[in-house]
Design a protein around this motif. Structure first.
Motif, PDB file in Angstrom:
ATOM      1  N   LEU A 128      36.287  27.814  -3.301  1.00  0.00           N
ATOM      2  CA  LEU A 128      35.530  28.765  -2.487  1.00  0.00           C
ATOM      3  C   LEU A 128      36.105  28.807  -1.084  1.00  0.00           C
ATOM      4  CD1 LEU A 128      31.962  27.691  -3.634  1.00  0.00           C
ATOM      5  CD2 LEU A 128      33.379  29.538  -4.550  1.00  0.00           C
ATOM      6  N   GLY A 129      36.602  29.968  -0.702  1.00  0.00           N
ATOM      7  CA  GLY A 129      37.178  30.127   0.626  1.00  0.00           C
ATOM      8  C   GLY A 129      37.027  31.559   1.074  1.00  0.00           C
ATOM      9  N   THR A 130      38.113  32.165   1.559  1.00  0.00           N
ATOM     10  CA  THR A 130      38.074  33.570   1.945  1.00  0.00           C
ATOM     11  C   THR A 130      37.687  34.428   0.748  1.00  0.00           C
ATOM     12  OG1 THR A 130      39.800  33.181   3.582  1.00  0.00           O
ATOM     13  CG2 THR A 130      39.401  35.458   2.934  1.00  0.00           C
ATOM     14  N   ALA A 131      38.228  34.089  -0.400  1.00  0.00           N
ATOM     15  CA  ALA A 131      37.841  34.696  -1.670  1.00  0.00           C
ATOM     16  C   ALA A 131      37.593  33.533  -2.640  1.00  0.00           C
ATOM     17  CB  ALA A 131      38.926  35.650  -2.157  1.00  0.00           C
ATOM     18  N   VAL A 132      37.905  33.711  -3.914  1.00  0.00           N
ATOM     19  CA  VAL A 132      37.694  32.644  -4.894  1.00  0.00           C
ATOM     20  C   VAL A 132      38.986  32.425  -5.665  1.00  0.00           C
ATOM     21  CG1 VAL A 132      36.320  31.795  -6.830  1.00  0.00           C
ATOM     22  CG2 VAL A 132      35.274  33.326  -5.136  1.00  0.00           C
ATOM     23  N   GLY A 133      39.577  31.249  -5.505  1.00  0.00           N
ATOM     24  CA  GLY A 133      40.770  30.892  -6.252  1.00  0.00           C
ATOM     25  C   GLY A 133      40.411  29.881  -7.322  1.00  0.00           C
ATOM     26  N   GLY A 134      41.425  29.373  -7.979  1.00  0.00           N
ATOM     27  CA  GLY A 134      41.154  28.340  -8.963  1.00  0.00           C
ATOM     28  C   GLY A 134      42.120  28.350 -10.118  1.00  0.00           C
ATOM     29  N   GLY A 135      41.712  27.709 -11.188  1.00  0.00           N
ATOM     30  CA  GLY A 135      42.552  27.608 -12.368  1.00  0.00           C
ATOM     31  C   GLY A 135      41.744  27.150 -13.556  1.00  0.00           C
ATOM     32  N   GLY A 169      35.045  37.821  -5.794  1.00  0.00           N
ATOM     33  CA  GLY A 169      35.819  37.445  -4.619  1.00  0.00           C
ATOM     34  C   GLY A 169      35.125  37.812  -3.333  1.00  0.00           C
ATOM     35  N   ASP A 170      34.333  38.873  -3.373  1.00  0.00           N
ATOM     36  CA  ASP A 170      33.564  39.300  -2.213  1.00  0.00           C
ATOM     37  C   ASP A 170      32.197  38.606  -2.181  1.00  0.00           C
ATOM     38  OD1 ASP A 170      33.271  41.596  -0.002  1.00  0.00           O
ATOM     39  OD2 ASP A 170      31.372  41.450  -1.090  1.00  0.00           O
ATOM     40  N   GLN A 171      31.497  38.621  -3.287  1.00  0.00           N
ATOM     41  CA  GLN A 171      30.131  38.111  -3.311  1.00  0.00           C
ATOM     42  C   GLN A 171      30.059  36.584  -3.319  1.00  0.00           C
ATOM     43  OE1 GLN A 171      27.618  40.108  -6.140  1.00  0.00           O
ATOM     44  NE2 GLN A 171      28.464  42.117  -5.657  1.00  0.00           N
ATOM     45  N   SER A 172      31.163  35.938  -3.669  1.00  0.00           N
ATOM     46  CA  SER A 172      31.201  34.470  -3.651  1.00  0.00           C
ATOM     47  C   SER A 172      32.156  33.960  -2.574  1.00  0.00           C
ATOM     48  CB  SER A 172      31.624  33.932  -5.026  1.00  0.00           C
ATOM     49  OG  SER A 172      30.706  34.321  -6.024  1.00  0.00           O
ATOM     50  N   SER A 173      32.387  34.777  -1.562  1.00  0.00           N
ATOM     51  CA  SER A 173      33.266  34.378  -0.461  1.00  0.00           C
ATOM     52  C   SER A 173      32.525  33.439   0.485  1.00  0.00           C
ATOM     53  CB  SER A 173      33.749  35.612   0.303  1.00  0.00           C
ATOM     54  OG  SER A 173      34.342  35.239   1.534  1.00  0.00           O
ATOM     55  N   ALA A 174      33.012  32.219   0.607  1.00  0.00           N
ATOM     56  CA  ALA A 174      32.398  31.265   1.533  1.00  0.00           C
ATOM     57  C   ALA A 174      32.546  31.728   2.975  1.00  0.00           C
ATOM     58  CB  ALA A 174      33.022  29.886   1.350  1.00  0.00           C
ATOM     59  N   VAL A 175      33.696  32.316   3.287  1.00  0.00           N
ATOM     60  CA  VAL A 175      33.950  32.781   4.650  1.00  0.00           C
ATOM     61  C   VAL A 175      32.967  33.884   5.027  1.00  0.00           C
ATOM     62  CG1 VAL A 175      35.619  33.982   6.125  1.00  0.00           C
ATOM     63  CG2 VAL A 175      36.368  32.088   4.672  1.00  0.00           C
ATOM     64  N   GLN A 176      32.754  34.818   4.122  1.00  0.00           N
ATOM     65  CA  GLN A 176      31.830  35.910   4.408  1.00  0.00           C
ATOM     66  C   GLN A 176      30.388  35.405   4.495  1.00  0.00           C
ATOM     67  OE1 GLN A 176      32.215  39.759   2.583  1.00  0.00           O
ATOM     68  NE2 GLN A 176      34.329  39.367   1.976  1.00  0.00           N
ATOM     69  N   MET A 177      30.041  34.429   3.659  1.00  0.00           N
ATOM     70  CA  MET A 177      28.698  33.866   3.720  1.00  0.00           C
ATOM     71  C   MET A 177      28.459  33.190   5.062  1.00  0.00           C
ATOM     72  SD  MET A 177      26.817  30.811   3.507  1.00  0.00           S
ATOM     73  CE  MET A 177      27.861  29.606   2.678  1.00  0.00           C
ATOM     74  N   ILE A 178      29.440  32.419   5.526  1.00  0.00           N
ATOM     75  CA  ILE A 178      29.315  31.750   6.827  1.00  0.00           C
ATOM     76  C   ILE A 178      29.180  32.781   7.941  1.00  0.00           C
ATOM     77  CG2 ILE A 178      30.534  30.340   8.532  1.00  0.00           C
ATOM     78  CD1 ILE A 178      29.490  28.684   6.254  1.00  0.00           C
ATOM     79  N   LYS A 179      29.978  33.836   7.897  1.00  0.00           N
ATOM     80  CA  LYS A 179      29.937  34.872   8.928  1.00  0.00           C
ATOM     81  C   LYS A 179      28.580  35.567   8.948  1.00  0.00           C
ATOM     82  CE  LYS A 179      32.263  39.093  10.483  1.00  0.00           C
ATOM     83  NZ  LYS A 179      33.394  40.031  10.224  1.00  0.00           N
ATOM     84  N   ALA A 180      28.072  35.928   7.760  1.00  0.00           N
ATOM     85  CA  ALA A 180      26.779  36.611   7.686  1.00  0.00           C
ATOM     86  C   ALA A 180      25.654  35.712   8.183  1.00  0.00           C
ATOM     87  CB  ALA A 180      26.513  37.063   6.252  1.00  0.00           C
TER      88      ALA A 180
END
Length: 312
Positions: A128-135, A169-180
């Motif tokens: 969880l970051g700017t968007a959502v990465g992983g594997g 990627g938008d709705q689970s963005s940690a960065v956007q959640m912190i900003k909001a």
């Protein structure tokens, strides 16, 4: 003692370490990622490599973008678009062996090697970051897919819309959640995660619903992936995973999701959902592991034997 210079290239910071194949961390540093263009970026890497060139046996790199495992060429560049088409072996002009890995897959390799997936057969890492990465890991193998795009959770649609706002990627963005949340708290610094989580931990009514919805979105994403891969364990990574309330609330929302639909609970086995022990350092460990698998035959044999013991 063999030493590997390991880079974790992010959109904001360029982290580096010198590590041994046994995971001993000898040096650790960080500089701001040069974002003006490729020449400045390569110059910074060469400067760091030059400091340690006489003592290292290779270079491991975690970075945004897709990596062609055969040519070691980067496609697209995520937050660093000038990396598109770059071949690092050519640009760095070094005879040292170089191994590149996508950042989300590097985080997954770290968990598979010596983290939460080390004793699991299948699962996934969700960063969880700017968007959502992983594997995704199936039968103890990291899945790349035909185009090295497996595990791009950001592009999963959370509703029938076709915009990026309708993706996880938008709705689970940690960065956007912190900003909001920072905006609701009237913080001057909209990136102040420390203050935001102070309010979240206090269940401040101004931000708690927003945080709860964020965790619900992550839980729904995990549920959707689980219907396809039937994993044993999901690992939550990224900087905010260091906050215990993140893992606890995602688990609570996942359980609520199953309670809201009895068919889910009756049909689908519940996987474990845990937080990463590496937090922001997962990419470094994963890049090192990728280098070992690519070049270090002696250490590779040790890891293969260990993996067979786990799978048996």
């Amino acid at each position: 003692m063999k030493k590997i210079l390991v880079f974790d290239i992010g959109g904001t910071n360029l982290k580096y370490t010198i590590m041994t194949p046994q995971r001993a961390l000898l040096v650790k540093g960080s500089v701001a990622t040069p974002t003006a263009g490729l020449p400045q970026f390569i110059a910074m890497l060469q400067k760091i490599i030059g400091q340690y060139a006489q003592e290292i046996a290779g270079i491991a790199i975690s970075l945004p973008g897709q990596v062609d495992l055969l040519t070691q060429q980067v496609h697209f560049g995520g937050t660093l678009p000038f990396l598109d088409g770059v071949n690092f072996a050519e640009q760095l002009q070094t005879t040292l062996p170089i191994a590149l890995e996508n950042d989300g897959k590097a985080a997954t390799l770290a968990e598979l090697w010596c983290g939460a997936l080390a004793q699991q057969n299948s699962g996934a890492v969700v960063v969880l970051g700017t968007a959502v990465g992983g594997g995704i890991v199936l039968n103890r193998q990291l899945i790349y897919g035909s185009h090295q795009q497996a595990g791009e959770f950001s592009f999963m649609q959370s509703d029938p819309g076709t915009t990026m706002q309708s993706t996880f990627g938008d709705q689970s963005s940690a960065v956007q959640m912190i900003k909001a949340a920072a905006q609701k708290l009237d913080l001057v610094d909209e990136t102040n995660g420390l203050q935001v989580f102070q309010a979240i931990n206090a269940h401040d009514s101004r931000v708690w619903p927003l945080f709860k919805q964020f965790c619900r979105s992550v839980a729904l994403m995990i549920h959707n992936v689980q219907t396809i891969i039937d994993g044993d364990c999901y690992v939550i990574g990224g900087g905010i995973s260091a906050q215990p309330i993140v893992g606890a609330t995602i688990n609570a929302e996942f359980d609520q999701l199953r309670q809201d639909n009895a068919v889910f609970a009756a049909t689908l086995s519940r996987p474990k959902i845990v937080t990463s022990q590496f937090h922001n350092d997962a990419n470094l460990y994963g890049a090192l592991y990728h280098f070992i698998m690519a070049y270090d035959k002696e250490e590779q044999n040790v890891q293969t034997t260990t993996n067979k013991r786990v799978s048996n």
